[in-house]
Every structure is written in structure tokens, then in C-alpha cells.
Design an enzyme around this catalytic site. Structure first.
Site, short mmCIF file in Angstrom:
data_model
loop_
_atom_site.label_atom_id
_atom_site.label_comp_id
_atom_site.label_asym_id
_atom_site.label_seq_id
_atom_site.Cartn_x
_atom_site.Cartn_y
_atom_site.Cartn_z
CE LYS A 1 -15.72 33.41 -75.32
NZ LYS A 1 -15.57 34.78 -74.78
CG ASP B 1 -9.49 37.76 -79.78
OD1 ASP B 1 -9.59 38.12 -80.96
OD2 ASP B 1 -10.28 36.95 -79.26
CD GLN C 1 -5.51 11.75 -78.80
OE1 GLN C 1 -6.13 10.88 -79.43
NE2 GLN C 1 -6.09 12.72 -78.13
CE LYS D 1 -11.51 36.05 -82.22
NZ LYS D 1 -12.09 35.80 -80.90
CB CYS E 1 -10.07 33.45 -78.62
SG CYS E 1 -11.60 34.14 -77.95
CD GLU F 1 -14.27 37.35 -77.21
OE1 GLU F 1 -13.13 37.00 -76.86
OE2 GLU F 1 -15.32 36.95 -76.68
CB VAL G 1 -4.55 36.31 -75.33
CG1 VAL G 1 -3.07 36.54 -75.13
CG2 VAL G 1 -5.25 37.63 -75.68
CB THR G 2 -6.90 33.26 -73.26
OG1 THR G 2 -8.20 32.67 -73.46
CG2 THR G 2 -7.08 34.63 -72.65
C1 C5J Z 1 -10.35 35.26 -75.73
C2 C5J Z 1 -11.81 35.21 -73.82
N1 C5J Z 1 -9.88 36.09 -76.65
N2 C5J Z 1 -10.98 34.50 -73.09
N3 C5J Z 1 -11.46 35.65 -75.05
O1 C5J Z 1 -9.80 34.21 -75.47
O2 C5J Z 1 -12.89 35.50 -73.39
#
Ligand code: C5J
Length: 202
Positions: free
Chosen positions: A111, A3, A181, A108, A141, A51, A136-137
């Protein structure tokens, strides 16, 4: 690469209009460009995701649509076209990291990169078992995709300098959550380590 879209990264765009500091995402552009160049030279595949939604929003459930600032929701007019709508300027990947012809681009609606996409089939077909995840982010996602990937049996390495969050705290903790972990659903490294490994393989 998750994204890296104009709506999230461009100054004056959707992300910034929500009050976010886009420089927190934009610092990933230079390391990502270097990584992608080395990756392509090594003949390795890059899969890009975006996205976004159909113009009639039929693939965007109310549970997703009715979130965020009421005047700035998916499908509303933004500085770079309708926000996160396929085909709009803002929905596409930033100029610096545009896909090359032949590289997979996955659109897509969720997320995660696996939900309602053919990513699984694409990876199965090419026999890929390990993923380097960037984009990102970090806490949204990237996290969702890495968790989904790990559940599906993929090894995931997340590159800290190639993933970004608008919120430094989420970036820090998001990466810690992956690596905690003993690497509960992935591993974290820096892109120069990958560049060195690629160099050593030559
Ligand atoms: C993504 C969002 N790509 N933060 N989308 O992380 O809405």
C-alpha cells in the site's frame, strides 16, 4: 501520484465490480491533469506509482491475497485483465494521466510507496525533501505513503481535490486525520493554491 490505475478508476473495472462508486475517484482526474501540466511546466519532477504484483504472485503474501471478495481477488481475471497484475491493461495508469517519457514509475507491491521499492533512493538522489501527494485511495495507499514519508523525514502536502476515496466519509475523515493536531503527519490544501504558488514563482 499514487495508483491512478485503470483497475481502480475505470467504469466496469475491478473497483466498480466490488460495488464501489468510481465517480468518487474520477473527480480527481481533471484537477490532477491541470496540476501535472503546471508542475511539468515548472520543471518539477513527477513520480507515479502503481500497486500490483508479479504474474506468479510471489510478491503477494497470503495476508494481502486473502482479502476482499473471494471471487475478485488480486490475480483473478477481471474486465481489464488479471486484477492488479503487472503488465495487464487494468494495472496501468489511466490514459488521461499517463506518465511522460523519463518520469519515474514505481511498481509497488504494498500500500505504501516506500515498501519494497527504490523510492527512497530516487528521492535521496534528487535531493527532494518535500512531497505533494495525490492519487487514490485517500485512506489506503495515500495515507500509508504519507505516514511512511513523514517517518522518513519528508514534508508532505496532500491535495484534497487530487486524492479520492470510494467512500465520502473516509475521504473527509482521512483528510482530517492528516491535518489534525497541527498536521500530525502532513498538511492538506487544494490544488488551486498550488497552481497559484507556481504561477507566482514565474
Ligand atoms: C490503493 C487500495 N491504491 N485501496 N489501493 O489505495 O487497495
Amino acid at each position: 501520484m499514487i495508483d491512478m490505475q485503470r483497475d481502480f478508476l475505470l467504469p466496469g473495472g475491478f473497483g466498480e465490480s466490488l460495488g464501489n462508486d468510481v465517480s468518487q475517484l474520477r473527480r480527481t482526474i481533471a484537477p490532477l491533469a491541470a496540476l501535472m501540466a503546471a508542475w511539468r511546466t515548472a520543471g518539477l519532477p513527477i513520480i507515479h506509482t502503481r500497486e500490483g504484483h508479479l504474474p506468479d504472485l510471489s510478491d503477494c503474501p497470503p495476508a494481502k491475497l486473502n482479502r476482499g471478495a473471494p471471487s475478485m481477488r488480486i490475480g483473478d481475471p477481471g474486465a481489464f485483465g488479471r486484477i492488479l497484475i503487472r503488465g495487464e491493461y487494468g494495472h496501468d495508469i489511466i490514459d488521461e494521466l499517463q506518465p511522460l517519457p523519463g518520469e519515474e514509475v514505481i511498481d509497488k507491491p504494498g500500500k505504501g510507496a516506500f515498501y519494497a521499492t527504490d523510492l527512497s533512493e530516487i528521492l535521496d538522489k534528487s535531493g527532494v525533501k518535500s512531497l505533494i501527494v495525490t492519487g487514490v485511495t485517500t485512506e489506503v495507499c495515500v495515507h500509508t505513503t504519507v505516514r511512511e514519508a513523514n517517518d522518513r523525514g519528508y514534508e508532505c502536502l496532500v491535495l484534497a481535490d487530487c486524492v479520492g476515496s470510494y467512500f465520502p466519509e473516509f475521504q473527509r475523515v482521512g483528510l482530517q486525520m492528516i491535518a489534525a493536531q497541527g498536521g500530525i503527519f502532513g498538511w492538506v490544501a487544494q490544488s488551486p493554491e498550488v497552481l497559484t504558488a507556481l504561477q507566482e514563482q514565474k
